[in-house]
Scaffold this active site. Structure first.
Site, PDB file in Angstrom:
ATOM      1  N   ASP A  47       0.659  -0.862  -0.061  1.00  0.00           N
ATOM      2  CA  ASP A  47      -0.024   0.116  -0.418  1.00  0.00           C
ATOM      3  C   ASP A  47       0.742   1.063  -0.351  1.00  0.00           C
ATOM      4  OD1 ASP A  47      -3.627   1.555   0.390  1.00  0.00           O
ATOM      5  OD2 ASP A  47      -1.642   2.119   2.267  1.00  0.00           O
ATOM      6  N   TYR A  52       3.354   9.961   0.099  1.00  0.00           N
ATOM      7  CA  TYR A  52       3.978   9.564   0.715  1.00  0.00           C
ATOM      8  C   TYR A  52       5.941   9.918   0.419  1.00  0.00           C
ATOM      9  CZ  TYR A  52       0.591   6.533   2.784  1.00  0.00           C
ATOM     10  OH  TYR A  52      -1.002   6.109   3.234  1.00  0.00           O
ATOM     11  N   LYS A  77      -2.162   5.830  -3.973  1.00  0.00           N
ATOM     12  CA  LYS A  77      -3.675   7.407  -3.787  1.00  0.00           C
ATOM     13  C   LYS A  77      -3.221   8.535  -4.875  1.00  0.00           C
ATOM     14  CE  LYS A  77      -3.942   5.171   0.555  1.00  0.00           C
ATOM     15  NZ  LYS A  77      -2.140   4.849   0.280  1.00  0.00           N
ATOM     16  N   HIS A 110      -7.154   9.570  -2.856  1.00  0.00           N
ATOM     17  CA  HIS A 110      -6.638   9.743  -1.294  1.00  0.00           C
ATOM     18  C   HIS A 110      -8.103  10.523   0.217  1.00  0.00           C
ATOM     19  CE1 HIS A 110      -2.613   9.594   0.811  1.00  0.00           C
ATOM     20  NE2 HIS A 110      -3.583   9.010   1.369  1.00  0.00           N
TER      21      HIS A 110
END
Length: 288
Positions: A47, A52, A77, A110
């Site tokens: 994931d 990130y 996402k 997201h």
């Protein structure tokens, strides 16, 4: 569920493995090695997210794992700033390029970013989702879904979209059981996923969870993950050490009793981390 390769069937028949490996807050070099260790330990579900800032590292770890791409389930996402039909499509292509992949198994919106779009947030969600639907129909994504959507946001898509989300990834753990959300998702053919299953480390401070770990001769992390799995939810634990990565996967040979499941849920009195997704992002725990 008997192992990391077992999973749930999404509405379109695609299988999503029952535990995912989380990659939040890991720089490229660290996440690359962690992903390889996780895959070697048996994880097949990774994931990630553009937010990130480590998609290159995740992709490198996937390519260097030695496992055929088709045996892995990879999620990313959409960043909050890339909502909208055109921006969402462009952002998706950047994610594929960053990761060095030809397709994703799952792509999620997201956050609903409701406050930022004020009066037009419903249209923003629908325009963004239309891009997701087209990418899915083009075969570039095997499944599409959302993250941090509340029931009211899911209802917008249920009432107006062509394709209902197949996954909703939300904050879910013993302090925030989300019973109503889990019930809604299952009723509407949505697989729920749990981010921050270890309560961002707070699980290790809860005496009840320590007592449960001792009772079942398990770690606190294993108790949390097993509790989530028994609710029919996909946990997404993150770890960097080999020991913890493997330990988080060792949850298939015991079962928490019904009474203990209910007792663990009494930790809801501590509440969720951060605020509901209708609150502006500046006040949010934005990593997930």
């Amino acid at each position: 569920m008997e192992n990391l390769q077992d999973g749930y069937l999404l509405r379109n028949g695609i299988k999503i493995p029952c535990i995912g490996f989380g990659t939040w807050k890991s720089p490229d070099d660290v996440v690359c090695e962690s992903v390889k260790v996780a895959i070697e330990a048996g994880y097949r579900h990774i994931d990630g997210a553009a937010a990130y800032a480590n998609e290159a590292g995740v992709g490198k770890g996937i390519r260097e794992s030695g496992i055929p791409r088709e045996e892995l389930f990879i999620t990313s996402k959409l960043p909050n700033a890339d909502h909208g039909y055109g921006p969402a499509k462009e952002s998706f292509e950047r994610t594929l390029n960053q990761m060095g992949l030809e397709y994703l198994d799952l792509y999620l919106i997201h956050w609903p970013v409701v406050i930022e779009h004020k009066d037009d947030f419903e249209q923003d969600i629908l325009d963004t989702w239309r891009a997701f639907e087209e990418l899915y129909e083009a075969g570039k994504i095997k499944a599409i879904g959302v993250s941090n959507f509340m029931i009211e946001h899911l209802e917008i898509l249920k009432n107006h979209a062509k394709i209902m989300p197949m996954v909703n990834q939300v904050q879910l753990h013993p302090q925030h059981p989300q019973e109503e959300m889990v019930t809604y998702c299952k009723k509407n053919g949505i697989v729920p996923e749990a981010w921050s299953p270890l309560i961002q480390g707070q699980a290790f401070k809860r005496e009840l969870l320590k007592e449960m770990a001792q009772k079942y001769d398990r770690t606190v992390a294993q108790i949390c993950l097993r509790w989530i799995m028994q609710k029919g939810v996909v946990p997404l634990p993150k770890a960097s050490s080999i020991e913890r990565i493997k330990g988080n996967a060792d949850v298939f040979d015991f079962e928490i009793s019904k009474d203990d499941m209910e007792e663990i849920a009494t930790l809801r009195s501590y509440g969720m981390i951060g605020d509901e997704p209708n609150i502006p992002r500046t006040k949010q725990v934005v990593g997930f």
